[in-house]
Scaffold this motif. Structure first.
Motif, mmCIF file in Angstrom:
data_model
loop_
_atom_site.group_PDB
_atom_site.id
_atom_site.type_symbol
_atom_site.label_atom_id
_atom_site.label_comp_id
_atom_site.label_asym_id
_atom_site.label_seq_id
_atom_site.Cartn_x
_atom_site.Cartn_y
_atom_site.Cartn_z
ATOM 1 N N GLU A 114 -69.896 -19.791 0.610
ATOM 2 C CA GLU A 114 -70.546 -19.338 -0.624
ATOM 3 C C GLU A 114 -69.949 -18.000 -1.046
ATOM 4 O O GLU A 114 -69.720 -17.118 -0.217
ATOM 5 N N GLY A 115 -69.669 -17.883 -2.331
ATOM 6 C CA GLY A 115 -69.147 -16.625 -2.838
ATOM 7 C C GLY A 115 -67.646 -16.459 -2.605
ATOM 8 O O GLY A 115 -67.080 -15.401 -2.833
ATOM 9 N N ASN A 116 -67.002 -17.526 -2.148
ATOM 10 C CA ASN A 116 -65.574 -17.446 -1.887
ATOM 11 C C ASN A 116 -64.936 -18.717 -2.428
ATOM 12 O O ASN A 116 -65.370 -19.825 -2.100
ATOM 13 N N SER A 117 -63.947 -18.590 -3.253
ATOM 14 C CA SER A 117 -63.403 -19.801 -3.869
ATOM 15 C C SER A 117 -62.346 -20.474 -2.995
ATOM 16 O O SER A 117 -61.822 -21.502 -3.355
ATOM 17 N N THR A 138 -65.564 -15.600 16.824
ATOM 18 C CA THR A 138 -65.319 -14.598 15.776
ATOM 19 C C THR A 138 -66.582 -14.285 14.985
ATOM 20 O O THR A 138 -66.504 -13.844 13.842
ATOM 21 N N ASP A 139 -67.723 -14.571 15.547
ATOM 22 C CA ASP A 139 -69.009 -14.260 14.916
ATOM 23 C C ASP A 139 -69.147 -14.913 13.546
ATOM 24 O O ASP A 139 -69.614 -14.294 12.590
ATOM 25 N N GLY A 140 -68.673 -16.106 13.426
ATOM 26 C CA GLY A 140 -68.894 -16.850 12.187
ATOM 27 C C GLY A 140 -67.979 -16.460 11.045
ATOM 28 O O GLY A 140 -68.219 -16.838 9.905
ATOM 29 N N ASP A 141 -66.958 -15.704 11.317
ATOM 30 C CA ASP A 141 -66.053 -15.346 10.227
ATOM 31 C C ASP A 141 -64.858 -16.293 10.221
ATOM 32 O O ASP A 141 -63.983 -16.207 11.068
ATOM 33 N N ILE A 142 -64.830 -17.202 9.253
ATOM 34 C CA ILE A 142 -63.810 -18.248 9.233
ATOM 35 C C ILE A 142 -62.426 -17.672 9.017
ATOM 36 O O ILE A 142 -61.419 -18.227 9.433
ATOM 37 N N LEU A 170 -74.128 -28.511 6.558
ATOM 38 C CA LEU A 170 -74.420 -27.148 6.116
ATOM 39 C C LEU A 170 -74.681 -26.295 7.348
ATOM 40 O O LEU A 170 -75.464 -26.657 8.216
ATOM 41 N N LEU A 171 -74.005 -25.190 7.403
ATOM 42 C CA LEU A 171 -74.186 -24.319 8.556
ATOM 43 C C LEU A 171 -75.356 -23.386 8.272
ATOM 44 O O LEU A 171 -75.796 -23.274 7.127
ATOM 45 N N PRO A 172 -75.896 -22.704 9.276
ATOM 46 C CA PRO A 172 -77.109 -21.882 9.119
ATOM 47 C C PRO A 172 -77.121 -21.060 7.837
ATOM 48 O O PRO A 172 -76.088 -20.609 7.368
ATOM 49 N N ASP A 173 -78.255 -20.895 7.304
ATOM 50 C CA ASP A 173 -78.607 -20.241 6.032
ATOM 51 C C ASP A 173 -77.816 -20.762 4.829
ATOM 52 O O ASP A 173 -77.709 -20.107 3.803
ATOM 53 N N SER A 174 -77.271 -21.976 4.948
ATOM 54 C CA SER A 174 -76.695 -22.694 3.798
ATOM 55 C C SER A 174 -75.673 -21.894 3.017
ATOM 56 O O SER A 174 -75.489 -22.063 1.828
ATOM 57 N N LYS A 175 -75.050 -20.968 3.713
ATOM 58 C CA LYS A 175 -74.021 -20.198 3.005
ATOM 59 C C LYS A 175 -72.629 -20.798 3.222
ATOM 60 O O LYS A 175 -71.685 -20.446 2.541
ATOM 61 N N GLN A 176 -72.526 -21.621 4.232
ATOM 62 C CA GLN A 176 -71.224 -22.205 4.554
ATOM 63 C C GLN A 176 -71.392 -23.693 4.792
ATOM 64 O O GLN A 176 -72.444 -24.142 5.219
ATOM 65 N N ALA A 177 -70.344 -24.465 4.506
ATOM 66 C CA ALA A 177 -70.449 -25.915 4.700
ATOM 67 C C ALA A 177 -69.144 -26.457 5.257
ATOM 68 O O ALA A 177 -68.069 -25.976 4.908
ATOM 69 N N LEU A 178 -69.287 -27.432 6.110
ATOM 70 C CA LEU A 178 -68.100 -28.132 6.631
ATOM 71 C C LEU A 178 -68.171 -29.567 6.123
ATOM 72 O O LEU A 178 -69.157 -30.267 6.330
ATOM 73 N N ILE A 179 -67.085 -29.981 5.429
ATOM 74 C CA ILE A 179 -67.070 -31.321 4.841
ATOM 75 C C ILE A 179 -65.961 -32.141 5.515
ATOM 76 O O ILE A 179 -64.847 -31.645 5.709
ATOM 77 N N PHE A 180 -66.288 -33.349 5.901
ATOM 78 C CA PHE A 180 -65.257 -34.188 6.530
ATOM 79 C C PHE A 180 -65.639 -35.655 6.371
ATOM 80 O O PHE A 180 -66.773 -35.991 6.040
ATOM 81 N N SER A 193 -61.197 -24.190 -7.731
ATOM 82 C CA SER A 193 -62.514 -24.147 -7.095
ATOM 83 C C SER A 193 -63.288 -22.929 -7.601
ATOM 84 O O SER A 193 -62.689 -21.944 -8.032
ATOM 85 N N THR A 194 -64.592 -23.052 -7.554
ATOM 86 C CA THR A 194 -65.440 -21.944 -8.030
ATOM 87 C C THR A 194 -65.972 -21.161 -6.838
ATOM 88 O O THR A 194 -65.747 -21.535 -5.689
ATOM 89 N N THR A 195 -66.676 -20.097 -7.132
ATOM 90 C CA THR A 195 -67.260 -19.317 -6.032
ATOM 91 C C THR A 195 -68.592 -19.903 -5.591
ATOM 92 O O THR A 195 -69.117 -19.538 -4.555
ATOM 93 N N SER A 196 -69.089 -20.860 -6.377
ATOM 94 C CA SER A 196 -70.387 -21.432 -6.021
ATOM 95 C C SER A 196 -70.206 -22.575 -5.045
ATOM 96 O O SER A 196 -69.497 -23.547 -5.332
ATOM 97 N N LEU A 197 -70.829 -22.456 -3.884
ATOM 98 C CA LEU A 197 -70.705 -23.487 -2.862
ATOM 99 C C LEU A 197 -71.242 -24.820 -3.364
ATOM 100 O O LEU A 197 -70.642 -25.870 -3.187
ATOM 101 N N GLU A 198 -72.387 -24.726 -4.061
ATOM 102 C CA GLU A 198 -73.049 -25.934 -4.532
ATOM 103 C C GLU A 198 -72.168 -26.718 -5.488
ATOM 104 O O GLU A 198 -72.015 -27.932 -5.389
ATOM 105 N N LYS A 199 -71.548 -26.003 -6.431
ATOM 106 C CA LYS A 199 -70.705 -26.658 -7.424
ATOM 107 C C LYS A 199 -69.491 -27.307 -6.759
ATOM 108 O O LYS A 199 -69.097 -28.427 -7.102
#
Lengths: 497, 368
Positions: free
Chosen positions: A116-119, A83-87, A52-62, A27-33
């Motif tokens: 986003e930014g996390n592989s 946990t204040d949005g920290d997965i 897509l969760l707020p500000d499109s930085k995180q996504a839940l796929i199912f 996996s890449t660090t780019s969420l979009e990819k």
């Protein structure tokens, strides 16, 4: 015959890769990819939901249809708020850097959480449970005894068995078959009671199955049974956990299927198809009586029509004097030979049966009346079939339904035909040869390499043709060659046999 | 043919094989034949013959013990040397073939006389051949299973014979000891020949599990069961018919059952004849098995398919040729009568005597 042989081209076909053997895709660090890759791999399926969760930085796929929104709320969103949005702070999660693994997990009913930014892909199990309640199987009812039955959920089924055998030696081996379907099966046996060679044999046979899709238990037996060309079933199928448990404790192996309430048991003998849990719940004298009735109906169901044909066609002398004139009276005006009568009646009965099965039950009973009463009566008055033949065929089919196992009863009804033909050709000698060949064939069949028919030792009769009280059944069946031949630890002199 | 060398049968299975291969169609004629030879004393000669047959069984078992792990053809080879052994092996092939043909034709004749006079007899031959081939194609283990299962028929038929006791008269056994010496000898030889399947022990005993002592016990036990069954048959027919009628009745047991009264069905003889198909098949199958084993030992008979079918086709062809043809069948029977003596009595005795030499041989070799 090389002259006629033409070289055939092997048809070209792409190889299917099983889900658990797909090579990893980093996996890449780019969420979009990452999302694009998953979408591509899932063929843009309509039930694939990407939230897509707020500000499109995180996504839940199912996958919408196989996940449970409640569970998602409980296991993902509620902890996420805490946990204040920290997965990364949520427990109960799996992690992976492999996008293909994430896709496999998606199919299995998990939700994939990407940042986003996390592989790393975070996987949560939110599968929806879809199982019906435990009910008594419709086709295997008993009068006394437990009334639960297997369901389509393999976990429930294993649960039902584990509850009955509370010992650590109950072994469960899971395998998957089918490149597309990946059908899960579970081999269940009691280690130390079962013959180890048989387990190994079964495992090699299962591992040799090579197919795209394993669709039913019946198809499964055809892949692994000893004699596919025989009419006799070599695996006992049941939906009753109590029966399965009893067979397991005799040293046999049960095979459970995901999404199928049928449980297959092997190796079995011919006589196992004539045993029901009821036998062990009633008085032993009654059980023995019922066993003998079943055995008698086995003989009736395969020989009665052919016996009738032989008597009418060849050996009038057999009928006692007082009976001769009624018999003659009933067949005198019939135009067809007895073989044609028998075939006609059997076919009509099969047609009625088949029609009654397919129709919804309220209409089914009508069919019974129309088919049974109207046709049965009219066919005699019309002079097509003698009324003796109607009695014979009706008794025959009744007798074939006495067998507790459905497959065996089907086999018996088909066996009537060759015997009828033999007896139409050679009379009693024909029946003799037919039964001879049948019995040789039965002796020849093996179930997982163990003999299917003969009660090898006299003591095996105790639980086959008759049933003796429990305290006399000290041994497990001889057929299985179990490493633990006795059923109890106490092997004193009085306990041996 | 499945590979028999590593598969062994149990002791009881061996016993049942012996019983089933012994009892053929001939027993139905036995009372008449015995009566012809020794008159009302026929049953005494049967007892004596039975005792002598036990001696032969002991001899055969002893011979097998001296050649561990070898069957008939191996024993012939090691006793007579390679060339004479091969010839002896081939002649056993002929012997088994002739007996198989005899069993097949006599079954055909029996059914033709009693039940199906119009049916072409080759149909019966083919059916019996198919059943026997189906049995022996599964190798020794299947033969053992099938024969063991069909032992039930023996008990069933024995109990049906009890119908004959209704009209039995002990007076028919009187007077005893009236037969001449030659009559006795005739009767005894008939009895021994009717128990002559001990030759087949050479084929089955080496592949049986268990110690030598157990094997001997089971072989003798099986032989005794067969002899007692014969005795039972003979006694019942003697006591039912008496000397005067027996002379004219070829199959007394069947005639006896024909007249027996039972409330459910009449003509029990038809059922017994149908059940007798089992005995005809088992006896025929064992000799066919013997023939095929012998054929496999002939050098150059490598292809298995040819092996199985050529023997059966030969049997079928000769049987159809002989069939119901009076002249041809006489030829087969007289040929069989002539050679039976050598293969069932002479060769086993020679093998038995040679086995002593061999044992000495071995001991010397061991000591030196």
């Amino acid at each position: 015959m090389g002259f006629f042989k033409q070289k055939k081209k092997e048809p070209a076909q792409e190889k299917v890769i099983r889900e658990d053997k797909v090579p990893p895709h980093q996996s890449t660090t780019s969420l979009e990819k990452n999302i694009a890759y998953i979408k591509e791999e899932m063929r843009n399926s309509a039930d694939l939901k990407i939230r897509l969760l707020p500000d499109s930085k995180q996504a839940l796929i199912f996958l919408d249809d196989i996940t449970d929104p409640d569970k998602m709320q409980r296991y993902i969103f509620e902890p996420l708020l805490k946990t204040d949005g920290d997965i990364r702070k949520i427990k109960d999660r799996e992690e992976s850097n492999d996008l293909n693994k994430a896709v496999t997990a998606l199919i299995g009913g998990k939700a994939v959480y990407l940042v986003e930014g996390n592989s790393t892909c975070y996987l949560f199990n939110v599968q929806m449970d879809a199982s019906r309640a435990i009910m008594e199987p419709v086709n295997e009812k008993v009068i006394k005894g437990s009334h639960d039955g297997f369901t389509e959920d393999i976990k429930t089924n294993i649960n039902l068995i584990r509850r009955r055998i509370q010992h650590r030696s109950l072994t469960i081996k899971k395998m998957t078959i089918g490149d597309y379907t990946e059908s899960e099966i579970a081999m269940v046996y009691v280690d130390g009671v079962v013959n180890g060679d048989v387990v190994k044999e079964l495992e090699t046979r299962i591992s040799n199955i090579n197919t795209d899709a394993l669709l039913s238990a019946g198809a499964f037996t055809e892949y692994i049974e000893d004699r596919t060309y025989s009419i006799f079933p070599q695996f006992l199928s049941t939906e009753r956990p109590d029966k399965t448990t009893a067979l397991l404790m005799e040293g046999r192996i049960a095979i459970l299927f995901a999404n199928n309430p049928t449980c297959l048991v092997a190796p079995v003998t011919f006589f196992a198809f004539y045993q029901t849990p009821d036998d062990y719940n009633t008085r032993w004298i009654v059980a023995t009586y019922l066993r003998l009735i079943r055995l008698f109906s086995f003989i009736i169901s395969i020989t009665l029509p052919s016996f009738y044909i032989a008597v009418i066609g060849f050996h009038y002398e057999v009928i006692p004097e007082q009976l001769i004139s009624p018999v003659l009276g009933s067949i005198r005006d019939i135009a067809y030979p007895p073989l044609a009568e028998a075939v006609m009646m059997v076919t009509i009965l099969e047609v009625i049966r088949e029609a009654a099965i397919r129709l919804p039950s309220p209409i089914g009973s009508t069919i019974g009346i129309v088919g049974g009463l109207v046709i049965g009566d009219a066919i005699v008055t019309a002079g097509l079939v003698s009324n003796l033949m109607v009695i014979v065929i009706a008794l025959t089919s009744l007798a074939s339904y006495v067998v507790p196992s459905n497959e065996m009863s089907d086999a018996l009804r088909i066996l009537t035909f060759p015997l009828c033909i033999m007896s139409a050709v050679l009379g009693f000698i024909g029946i003799g040869f037919g039964l001879l060949l049948l019995l040789i064939h039965l002796c020849r069949i093996e179930s997982l390499g163990l003999s299917y028919f003969t009660p090898i030792q006299f003591r095996d009769v105790k639980d086959t043709i008759i049933r003796v009280p429990q305290f006399l059944m000290k041994r497990r069946p001889e057929q299985l060659d179990s490493p633990r031949p006795y059923k109890s630890n106490q092997l004193g002199e009085n306990n041996g046999e | 043919m499945a590979n028999d060398s590593n598969k062994k049968i149990t002791l009881s299975q061996m016993g049942y094989i012996y019983i089933q291969s012994q009892i053929g169609v001939d027993i139905l004629n036995l009372p008449t034949v015995l009566h012809k030879a020794a008159g009302a004393d026929g049953w005494i000669t049967l007892i004596i013959g039975g005792l002598i047959s036990i001696v032969f069984v002991l001899m055969v078992v002893h011979t097998i013990k001296c050649y561990p792990g070898e069957d008939l053809f191996g024993i012939l080879n090691s006793s007579f040397g390679k060339y004479i052994g091969s010839i002896a092996g081939f002649s056993y092939y002929v012997y088994f073939l002739v007996v198989a043909i005899y069993l097949l034709t006599s079954y055909g004749e029996l059914i033709n006389q009693w039940l199906l006079p119009e049916t072409p007899v080759w149909l019966l031959y083919i059916l019996l051949l198919i059943s026997a081939l189906y049995t022996i194609s599964g190798g020794l283990t299947l033969i053992a299973k099938v024969f063991t299962f069909f032992a039930v028929v023996l008990f069933f038929i024995s109990s049906l014979f009890l119908f004959g006791l209704a009209d039995a008269k002990l007076i028919y056994f009187q007077p005893m000891g009236q037969a001449t010496l030659s009559g006795y000898i005739d009767g005894i030889s008939v009895s021994i020949y009717s128990l002559s399947s001990f030759v087949l022990l050479f084929l089955f005993l080496p592949f049986t599990q268990g110690s030598h002592k157990q094997k001997r016990r089971v072989a003798i036990g099986a032989n005794c069961i067969v002899a007692l069954f014969y005795l039972y048959t003979v006694l019942i027919s003697f006591s039912h018919f008496g000397s005067e009628q027996l002379q004219h009745i070829p199959q007394p047991i069947l005639y006896m059952l024909r007249t027996a009264d039972s409330p459910l069905i009449t003509r029990i003889d038809i059922f017994v004849l149908t059940l007798w198909t089992v005995f005809a098949m088992t006896a025929f199958a064992s000799y066919l098995y013997g023939a095929e084993k012998a054929f496999a030992k002939i050098p150059k008979a490598k292809k298995k398919i040819i092996n199985v079918y050529s023997t059966s086709l030969l049997v079928l062809a000769v049987s159809v040729w002989g069939g119901l043809n009076e002249k041809n069948i006489r030829m087969i029977i007289s040929f069989q009568d002539r050679i039976t003596e050598y293969f069932t009595l002479v060769i086993p005795i020679i093998l038995f005597l040679l086995s002593f030499l061999r044992r000495k041989d071995k001991q010397e070799r061991a000591s030196s």
